[in-house]
Design an enzyme around this catalytic site. Sequence first.
Site, PDB file in Angstrom:
ATOM      1  N   SER A   1      41.589  29.969  15.278  1.00 11.61           N
ATOM      2  CA  SER A   1      41.555  28.630  15.642  1.00 11.61           C
ATOM      3  C   SER A   1      43.280  28.610  14.411  1.00 11.61           C
ATOM      4  O   SER A   1      44.553  27.789  15.914  1.00 11.61           O
ATOM      5  CB  SER A   1      41.349  27.375  15.125  1.00 11.61           C
TER       6      SER A   1
ATOM      7  N   LYS B   1      48.793  19.709  11.991  1.00 10.81           N
ATOM      8  CA  LYS B   1      47.378  20.058  13.424  1.00 10.81           C
ATOM      9  C   LYS B   1      46.955  18.551  12.560  1.00 10.81           C
ATOM     10  O   LYS B   1      46.563  17.896  11.760  1.00 10.81           O
ATOM     11  CB  LYS B   1      46.681  20.329  12.536  1.00 10.81           C
TER      12      LYS B   1
ATOM     13  N   SER C   1      41.539  26.302  17.777  1.00 13.00           N
ATOM     14  CA  SER C   1      41.763  24.905  18.055  1.00 13.00           C
ATOM     15  C   SER C   1      43.473  24.122  18.636  1.00 13.00           C
ATOM     16  O   SER C   1      43.206  23.213  18.539  1.00 13.00           O
ATOM     17  CB  SER C   1      40.344  24.068  17.124  1.00 13.00           C
TER      18      SER C   1
END
Lengths: 483, 95
Positions: free
Chosen positions: A175, A76, A151
């Site tokens: 997330s 990420k 997210s």
Amino acid sequence: MFELTLAELAAGLRKGDFSSVELTRSYLERIKAEDGRYNSFITVTEEQALAAAAAADAALTAGTATAFTGLPIAHKDLFCTDGVRTSCGSKILDNFVSPYDATVVSRFKQAGAVMLGKTNMDEFAMGSSNENSYYGAAHNPWDLERVPGGSSGGSAAAVAARLTPAATGSDTGGSIRQPAALCGITGLKPTYGRVSRYGMIAYASSLDQGGPIARSAEDCALMLNVMAGFDPLDSTCLEREVPDYTATLDQPLAGLKIGLPKEYFSSALDDQIAQRVRDAVAEFEKLGATVKEVSLPNTELSIPAYYIIAPAEASSNLSRFDGVRYGYRCEDPKDLEDLYKRSRGEGFGAEVKRRIMVGTYALCAGYYDAYYRKAQQIRRLIQQDFIRVLNDVDVIMGPTTPHPAFRIGEKNNDPVSMYMEDIFTLSLNLAGLPGMSVPCGQVDGLPVGLQIIGSHFAEAKLLNIAHQFQQATDWHKQAPAGI
Amino acid sequence: MSLDRSDVERIAHLARLQIDEQDIPTYTENLSSILNLIDQMQQADTAGVEPLANPLDAVQRLRADVVTEPDQREKLQRVAPAVEEGLFLVPKVIE
């Protein structure tokens, strides 16, 4: 090759079915060919990946390889990567080439992993849809018109689209678990302090926790073996022994006590999702588990408490982005205040500005008791609810999300309706508990996630439970059409 | 809880955020609805409840007071927008 799990790929590398360079090249080519549809990567690191793969092949030949050697993963884009842009999904860090590695990144490097690239995300991890990215929305591989969740939306979409076998994520209010649920894959949010936050760009420091996103519980266990453990560079990372998370995957579930919170099966929950979750629970009963109803009476309060605590911490954390030391700086500032205001105003997107302003407001002199202190008190009540229930049952199960993936643009103009989607995930972060999302069925062709919640440091138990479910069912093996 | 335009301007100033004039009404509306959501907290009876700051009630770990970091000024300043002689440059602040 793209259907193989990390565990199967590791076996293939050892048998000589393929080399890490061949494996890496295949994934890089697939990303190049396919990711136009998903927008799941912000940066692809082809050169570094092939170099790491060549080194992994040498280690495999020399007999110095460890469990993760030569396996491709993606990070990420909030994990700092030395010499590689780390954008956090934001314009303000679009030009930021990190001068150091996050601990999670350096641990994977030391383990011999091959980083394919950096994945798309909601800006500064603020969002539940990946629509708040400076680099554009990521698309759900099950339906390109729908969100992958957020997210960690890029990580989840990339894993679901078989553009990487696994990816890292971070979870501040859901997330990891929510995008894993919406993309039909497996994700784990560890106990707060289990995985180092050093070099993981901070959103809300008392809630943030990194974790694995993969296609099976077994693969999450392999990743957590690399990620978990004490780090002197993170003052909240715990000095506590790390078990081998793969060692207990095969334990039988006979006698397991499962609690189903009645508040999670309220009118807010889609009926069909409720049914898929109940079907999954019935599967556990077949495996020898017993089930009882439990109560988490303060569940609804997790939303307002979270939307004070997280923005308050964010308003403080994000004050470091000032246009002076790194990141975006506005053109021709007329004085220092103008430099701060325009660099931040032009560099941050709308949702980040909203949360900074909510946090700034809540921390204003005179409002502290009514907002921040009150929220921290509610946080205690929520944690006490969990502890009481987890003294009575081994794990709590329920839905990860109240609805399947929604359409891109559907909730974009209404932040509050977006926040309501986090109802089942926020409370774990407030309490610091570990939780998983595991695929457990579909509604109208869209995946549904079962959430499994355990006591602090119960990651091995959660992975064992999820793995046993995945031995008995094949929801985690379902791929989106056309993949 | 409802905010007006001047509240939003004041908060944006405190947060050092430039907000475009045309966007202020939307921010005012969004922030008001978020604060309304947050106000649901006030229904909860929290009398005598100890606030929870760290989920494991952990306290900050201390380390020995010795130098552990090498000087990396040059490397770390390479990502800065404007640097001269090892210093970060900003617009003039002293007349």
